[in-house]
Design an enzyme around this catalytic site. Structure first.
Site, PDB file in Angstrom:
ATOM      1  N   ASP A  65       0.869  -1.175   0.000  1.00 11.04           N
ATOM      2  CA  ASP A  65       0.000   0.000   0.000  1.00 11.04           C
ATOM      3  C   ASP A  65       0.908   1.228   0.000  1.00 11.04           C
ATOM      4  OD1 ASP A  65      -1.602   2.146   0.572  1.00 11.04           O
ATOM      5  OD2 ASP A  65      -2.613   1.201   2.276  1.00 11.04           O
ATOM      6  N   ASN A  92       2.874   6.210  -9.809  1.00 13.97           N
ATOM      7  CA  ASN A  92       1.720   6.187 -10.723  1.00 13.97           C
ATOM      8  C   ASN A  92       0.399   5.921 -10.003  1.00 13.97           C
ATOM      9  OD1 ASN A  92       0.163   5.402 -13.330  1.00 13.97           O
ATOM     10  ND2 ASN A  92       0.114   3.562 -12.043  1.00 13.97           N
ATOM     11  N   TYR A 158      -9.759  14.833  -5.470  1.00 17.07           N
ATOM     12  CA  TYR A 158      -8.853  14.363  -6.532  1.00 17.07           C
ATOM     13  C   TYR A 158      -8.076  15.546  -7.131  1.00 17.07           C
ATOM     14  CZ  TYR A 158      -7.359  12.042 -10.862  1.00 17.07           C
ATOM     15  OH  TYR A 158      -6.616  11.533 -11.904  1.00 17.07           O
ATOM     16  N   LYS A 162      -3.974  16.325  -7.088  1.00 20.57           N
ATOM     17  CA  LYS A 162      -3.135  16.453  -8.283  1.00 20.57           C
ATOM     18  C   LYS A 162      -2.469  17.836  -8.336  1.00 20.57           C
ATOM     19  CE  LYS A 162      -3.930  12.289  -9.821  1.00 20.57           C
ATOM     20  NZ  LYS A 162      -2.890  11.259  -9.803  1.00 20.57           N
TER      21      LYS A 162
HETATM   22  P1  NAI Z   1      -6.263   2.471 -12.757  1.00 22.12           P
HETATM   23  O1  NAI Z   1      -7.405   2.510 -11.820  1.00 22.12           O
HETATM   24  O2  NAI Z   1      -6.323   1.597 -13.943  1.00 22.12           O
HETATM   25  O3  NAI Z   1      -4.914   2.161 -11.989  1.00 22.12           O
HETATM   26  C1  NAI Z   1      -4.609   2.730 -10.751  1.00 22.12           C
HETATM   27  C2  NAI Z   1      -3.643   1.808 -10.053  1.00 22.12           C
HETATM   28  O4  NAI Z   1      -3.288   2.361  -8.775  1.00 22.12           O
HETATM   29  C3  NAI Z   1      -4.245   0.422  -9.792  1.00 22.12           C
HETATM   30  O5  NAI Z   1      -3.314  -0.562 -10.157  1.00 22.12           O
HETATM   31  C4  NAI Z   1      -4.485   0.432  -8.289  1.00 22.12           C
HETATM   32  O6  NAI Z   1      -4.432  -0.839  -7.696  1.00 22.12           O
HETATM   33  C5  NAI Z   1      -3.324   1.302  -7.839  1.00 22.12           C
HETATM   34  N1  NAI Z   1      -3.501   1.789  -6.464  1.00 22.12           N
HETATM   35  C6  NAI Z   1      -4.542   2.487  -5.964  1.00 22.12           C
HETATM   36  N2  NAI Z   1      -4.361   2.691  -4.638  1.00 22.12           N
HETATM   37  C7  NAI Z   1      -3.179   2.115  -4.306  1.00 22.12           C
HETATM   38  C8  NAI Z   1      -2.432   1.991  -3.109  1.00 22.12           C
HETATM   39  N3  NAI Z   1      -2.869   2.511  -1.954  1.00 22.12           N
HETATM   40  N4  NAI Z   1      -1.248   1.336  -3.146  1.00 22.12           N
HETATM   41  C9  NAI Z   1      -0.779   0.807  -4.304  1.00 22.12           C
HETATM   42  N5  NAI Z   1      -1.439   0.900  -5.469  1.00 22.12           N
HETATM   43  C10 NAI Z   1      -2.626   1.540  -5.475  1.00 22.12           C
HETATM   44  O7  NAI Z   1      -6.047   3.986 -13.236  1.00 22.12           O
HETATM   45  P2  NAI Z   1      -5.055   4.604 -14.309  1.00 22.12           P
HETATM   46  O8  NAI Z   1      -5.858   5.331 -15.281  1.00 22.12           O
HETATM   47  O9  NAI Z   1      -4.078   3.611 -14.776  1.00 22.12           O
HETATM   48  O10 NAI Z   1      -4.359   5.701 -13.382  1.00 22.12           O
HETATM   49  C11 NAI Z   1      -2.981   5.751 -13.093  1.00 22.12           C
HETATM   50  C12 NAI Z   1      -2.656   7.155 -12.627  1.00 22.12           C
HETATM   51  O11 NAI Z   1      -2.929   8.079 -13.687  1.00 22.12           O
HETATM   52  C13 NAI Z   1      -3.481   7.632 -11.429  1.00 22.12           C
HETATM   53  O12 NAI Z   1      -2.654   8.388 -10.571  1.00 22.12           O
HETATM   54  C14 NAI Z   1      -4.540   8.518 -12.072  1.00 22.12           C
HETATM   55  O13 NAI Z   1      -5.019   9.498 -11.195  1.00 22.12           O
HETATM   56  C15 NAI Z   1      -3.748   9.118 -13.215  1.00 22.12           C
HETATM   57  N6  NAI Z   1      -4.562   9.643 -14.295  1.00 22.12           N
HETATM   58  C16 NAI Z   1      -5.252   8.827 -15.169  1.00 22.12           C
HETATM   59  C17 NAI Z   1      -5.997   9.376 -16.186  1.00 22.12           C
HETATM   60  C18 NAI Z   1      -6.744   8.550 -17.171  1.00 22.12           C
HETATM   61  O14 NAI Z   1      -7.423   9.120 -18.044  1.00 22.12           O
HETATM   62  N7  NAI Z   1      -6.692   7.224 -17.125  1.00 22.12           N
HETATM   63  C19 NAI Z   1      -6.098  10.833 -16.370  1.00 22.12           C
HETATM   64  C20 NAI Z   1      -5.356  11.593 -15.408  1.00 22.12           C
HETATM   65  C21 NAI Z   1      -4.606  11.007 -14.420  1.00 22.12           C
END
Ligand code: NAI
Length: 261
Positions: A65, A92, A158, A162
């Site tokens: 975590d 990430n 959120y 950011k």
């Molecule tokens: P996603 O939901 O597919 O992946 C997020 C990942 O973070 C998951 O693998 C989840 O298990 C992990 N995670 C969450 N809480 C955690 C914790 N406490 N410890 C360890 N891992 C944890 O989302 P996505 O789209 O891949 O997002 C990745 C990053 O990009 C995030 O920070 C998100 O805010 C950012 N982002 C994504 C956008 C998009 O359009 N997909 C747009 C802007 C930012």
């Protein structure tokens, strides 16, 4: 491809799916060794590890975590014990949920801030400590969002997280620039990952999002992975403290497109 990345070691948080997985696999294609962190999705992390190995890199999956200090530390320890060092740390992992702000509970506020902002601090601190100890010119990449700039009603926690990631990253970039350590953000917008699954499975919401992207399409995770590889590489050696938006132009005030206004 970036030759200097070959054999370098990276930590990628939240690497079981979405952007984290795409970045980790791209690093594998670059010949890197990757510590793939996951929170709950062990199978997803194993799929990422296999894809990295197939691409020519080395990898291991580790549960942690990232909003806890022990969690972040365990990732650094794994990088050192499994791969003998650390060169690149990608914060990430992130999460979002929707609440009108007057209904947003303190617990939900804390959950998002702890993951998206405190997690970035804890991960960056581990990387900085290692880079300082070893004198390494390492690179930190923090996943921000178009919402470090664009306000987002019903996602105030959120957007606040950011905005915090942007200023935290700029600050450490300045603080450690004279040690050759670089810190940058990537600001994705509207990328096709599990975080947007529900929204994008509804054709109306999908089209509504596309209409906010001047380039007229939803982004692929690989679009973000390319930016991460470049920022990690020596090709970006004079780049620190920026947010590299990967958003098809979402941050360009799309409502003014075609001369409106
Ligand atoms: P996603 O939901 O597919 O992946 C997020 C990942 O973070 C998951 O693998 C989840 O298990 C992990 N995670 C969450 N809480 C955690 C914790 N406490 N410890 C360890 N891992 C944890 O989302 P996505 O789209 O891949 O997002 C990745 C990053 O990009 C995030 O920070 C998100 O805010 C950012 N982002 C994504 C956008 C998009 O359009 N997909 C747009 C802007 C930012």
């Amino acid at each position: 491809m970036y030759d200097d990345l070959d054999k370098k070691v990276a930590v990628v948080t939240g690497g079981s799916k979405g952007l984290g997985s795409a970045i980790a696999v791209r690093f594998g294609r670059e010949g890197m060794s990757v510590v793939v962190n996951y929170h709950t999705d062990e199978k997803g992390a194993e799929r990422t590890v296999s894809a990295i190995e197939e691409a020519g890199g080395r990898a291991c999956a580790i549960q942690a975590d990232i909003s806890s200090d022990e969690g972040a530390r365990s990732l650094l320890e794994t990088a050192l014990s499994e791969f003998g060092g650390l060169d690149v740390w990608v914060n990430n992992a992130g999460m979002e949920n929707r609440f009108p702000t007057d209904e947003l509970s303190l617990d939900d506020w804390k959950r998002v801030i702890d993951t998206n902002l405190t997690g970035v601090f804890l991960g960056s601190r581990c990387a900085l400590q290692h880079f300082m100890e070893t004198g390494k010119h390492g690179s930190i990449i923090n996943m921000s969002s178009v919402h470090e700039k664009i306000p987002w009603p019903t996602f105030a926690h959120y957007a606040a997280s950011k905005g915090g990631v942007e200023m935290f990253t700029k600050t450490i970039a300045l603080e450690y620039a004279d040690r050759g350590i670089r810190a940058n953000c990537i600001g994705p917008g509207a990328i096709n990952t599990p975080i947007n699954k529900e929204k994008f499975s509804d054709p109306e919401q999908y089209e509504a999002t596309v209409s906010m992207v001047p380039m007229g399409r939803i982004g692929d995770p690989e679009d973000v992975a390319s930016a991460a590889a470049w920022l990690a590489s020596d090709e970006a050696r004079y780049v620190t403290g920026i947010t590299l938006f990967v958003d098809g132009g979402m941050t360009l005030y799309p409502s003014f497109q075609y001369g409106k206004g």
